[in-house]
Design an enzyme around this catalytic site. Sequence first.
Site, PDB file in Angstrom:
ATOM      1  N   LYS A  37       0.809  -1.199  -0.109  1.00 51.53           N
ATOM      2  CA  LYS A  37       0.197  -0.073   0.085  1.00 51.53           C
ATOM      3  C   LYS A  37       0.999   1.333  -0.055  1.00 51.53           C
ATOM      4  O   LYS A  37       1.767   1.352   0.880  1.00 51.53           O
ATOM      5  CB  LYS A  37      -0.971   0.018   1.210  1.00 51.53           C
ATOM      6  CG  LYS A  37      -1.793   0.912   1.271  1.00 51.53           C
ATOM      7  CD  LYS A  37      -2.843   0.471   2.463  1.00 51.53           C
ATOM      8  CE  LYS A  37      -4.131   1.602   2.743  1.00 51.53           C
ATOM      9  NZ  LYS A  37      -4.728   1.498   3.668  1.00 51.53           N
ATOM     10  N   ASP A  80     -16.789  -0.056  -0.139  1.00 52.44           N
ATOM     11  CA  ASP A  80     -15.617  -0.441  -0.759  1.00 52.44           C
ATOM     12  C   ASP A  80     -14.766  -0.939   0.320  1.00 52.44           C
ATOM     13  O   ASP A  80     -13.451  -1.158   0.242  1.00 52.44           O
ATOM     14  CB  ASP A  80     -14.955   0.561  -1.496  1.00 52.44           C
ATOM     15  CG  ASP A  80     -14.964   1.806  -1.084  1.00 52.44           C
ATOM     16  OD1 ASP A  80     -15.920   2.530  -0.720  1.00 52.44           O
ATOM     17  OD2 ASP A  80     -13.740   2.428  -1.078  1.00 52.44           O
TER      18      ASP A  80
HETATM   19  P1  AMP Z   1      -9.935   5.011   1.149  1.00 51.78           P
HETATM   20  O1  AMP Z   1     -10.687   6.171   1.756  1.00 51.78           O
HETATM   21  O2  AMP Z   1      -8.491   4.750   1.335  1.00 51.78           O
HETATM   22  O3  AMP Z   1     -10.883   3.834   1.078  1.00 51.78           O
HETATM   23  O4  AMP Z   1      -9.802   5.134  -0.627  1.00 51.78           O
HETATM   24  C1  AMP Z   1     -10.802   5.369  -1.501  1.00 51.78           C
HETATM   25  C2  AMP Z   1     -10.222   5.311  -2.869  1.00 51.78           C
HETATM   26  O5  AMP Z   1      -9.248   6.346  -3.195  1.00 51.78           O
HETATM   27  C3  AMP Z   1      -9.688   4.113  -3.196  1.00 51.78           C
HETATM   28  O6  AMP Z   1     -10.066   3.610  -4.572  1.00 51.78           O
HETATM   29  C4  AMP Z   1      -8.302   4.260  -2.882  1.00 51.78           C
HETATM   30  O7  AMP Z   1      -7.381   3.510  -3.896  1.00 51.78           O
HETATM   31  C5  AMP Z   1      -8.033   5.614  -3.546  1.00 51.78           C
HETATM   32  N1  AMP Z   1      -7.011   6.529  -3.157  1.00 51.78           N
HETATM   33  C6  AMP Z   1      -6.786   6.918  -1.763  1.00 51.78           C
HETATM   34  N2  AMP Z   1      -5.556   7.507  -1.454  1.00 51.78           N
HETATM   35  C7  AMP Z   1      -5.005   7.657  -2.865  1.00 51.78           C
HETATM   36  C8  AMP Z   1      -3.890   8.139  -3.403  1.00 51.78           C
HETATM   37  N3  AMP Z   1      -2.884   8.724  -2.669  1.00 51.78           N
HETATM   38  N4  AMP Z   1      -3.492   7.841  -4.581  1.00 51.78           N
HETATM   39  C9  AMP Z   1      -4.268   7.315  -5.401  1.00 51.78           C
HETATM   40  N5  AMP Z   1      -5.369   6.733  -4.946  1.00 51.78           N
HETATM   41  C10 AMP Z   1      -5.767   7.016  -3.688  1.00 51.78           C
HETATM   42 MG    MG Z   2     -10.673   1.749   0.718  1.00 49.76          MG
END
Ligand code: AMP
Ligand code: MG
Length: 474
Positions: A111, A246
């Site tokens: 990650k 998700d």
């Molecule tokens: P999360 O809030 O961590 O569950 O992320 C929600 C979505 O945003 C997921 O599809 C992650 O892969 C994407 N995402 C979060 N942070 C980043 C980042 N720094 N770069 C690219 N995608 C991100």
């Molecule tokens: Mg997530």
Amino acid sequence: MSLDLPFDNSYARLPDRFYTKLAPTPVRAPALVALNQSLALTLGLDPDALASEAGVAALAGNAIPGGAEPLAQVYAGHQFGGWSPQLGDGRAILLGEVVTPEGARFDVQLKGSGPTPYSRMGDGRAWLGPVMREYIVSEAMAALGVPTTRALAAVTTGDIVLREGPLPGAVFTRIASSHIRVGTFQFFAARQDTDALKALTGHAIERHDPGANGALGLLEGVIARQAGLIAQWMGLGFIHGVMNTDNMTISGETIDYGPCAFMDVYHPMRVFSSIDHHGRYAFGRQPDVAMWNLAQLASALLPLIGEVEPAQAAIDRFPELFRAEWLRVFRAKIGLQTEAEGDEALIHRLLDAMANGQADFTNSFRALGTPGARDQFMDRNAFDAWEREWRDRLSAEESSPEDRLDAMRQVNPGLIPRTHRIEQAIQAGVAGDYGPFHRLNAALATPFADPGPYADLMTPPTQDEVVPQTFCGT
Ligand code: AMP
Ligand code: MG
């Protein structure tokens, strides 16, 4: 010498439209922050090989270990109730799956390993703070007996990540019994791709519900696991913070430790996340949100289940399943081994007294049955009144007070990862001192033991130390 891991990649054998195959993006100067030796051994991996230069290169995404088939998974999801038809691993890459000597299959995922086709506006990177937080909290959850993804390693990258300002980059190695989410099913359902739904259902059943009878059986399995999981969260005062579809697994493991927190002072409607403006994911809403998310899973599976009625019936059973799990958790927390009519009301009266008395959730339960319990409550008389009722109820129990106190200490932890301690560990880590981080991890490995030298970690934050909000890992 490159690192070899015993990979067997079943997800990579699913159809192409489940993922994009790509390698992590290399970083400048990988350095190991933490390696989880005992987890490595459980997985049948060699900790020394992982900590070697070749190992650290693999954990940073600079080298692909032998047998890996790196890929980014695609999924969709409801985020704060709004539909996103395409999400996916935007900053994560699945290296592959390892099978333990006992035959259990686990995903190995990096990650913060660089951009993917699902990164949208993001940089695909993580900074050290969220990596340390996920390491601490997911390992604490495991030690507390809660189903969770695990932390195998954390490395710094030597690169700068830009957030509010320049921050040290890091990569986290996450272990999960799979990364299949409610949103993975939603992705294919929204595209009316029934063939993909069938393949995903078969894959998920094999991994998480062997023997389940088709999509309905899988749905029932997920519902049961999530009812148990959320009841455990509630019993520990844990707020996930971003219960988007998700971020809800099919395995029943807690996943995605972003703006999560263990409550200090108890309040049923406590919210931590800086982006949760309407309290959608407040502590007390978690069971309802789980049911809402599970209903989205049921909808996604409908083309395979065929009829609405059995899917609806499965969802309708969630409240009673959750209630049974919740009662099991909280009866144990107040030392009850038998079941009586008024137990639920008795537990709720304690929680009400805690909310009114601004009691610390963890320390109040830990102190129950000792003279110090009443000191946790601003209104000591309210607690005394409750304690008299509790003593009455305990007279129907056969266990001795000593055995009861012992049993309660096996379910009421003394040590939880308090938010202010995590923040202190992160601040020290960013300044190059990982001492507080390692100390916190060492203490949290035995959360039910006598805290001994870690007694200071039981103390709630002072006014100055309170962290009012927690932030996403981005
Ligand atoms: P999360 O809030 O961590 O569950 O992320 C929600 C979505 O945003 C997921 O599809 C992650 O892969 C994407 N995402 C979060 N942070 C980043 C980042 N720094 N770069 C690219 N995608 C991100
Ligand atoms: Mg997530």
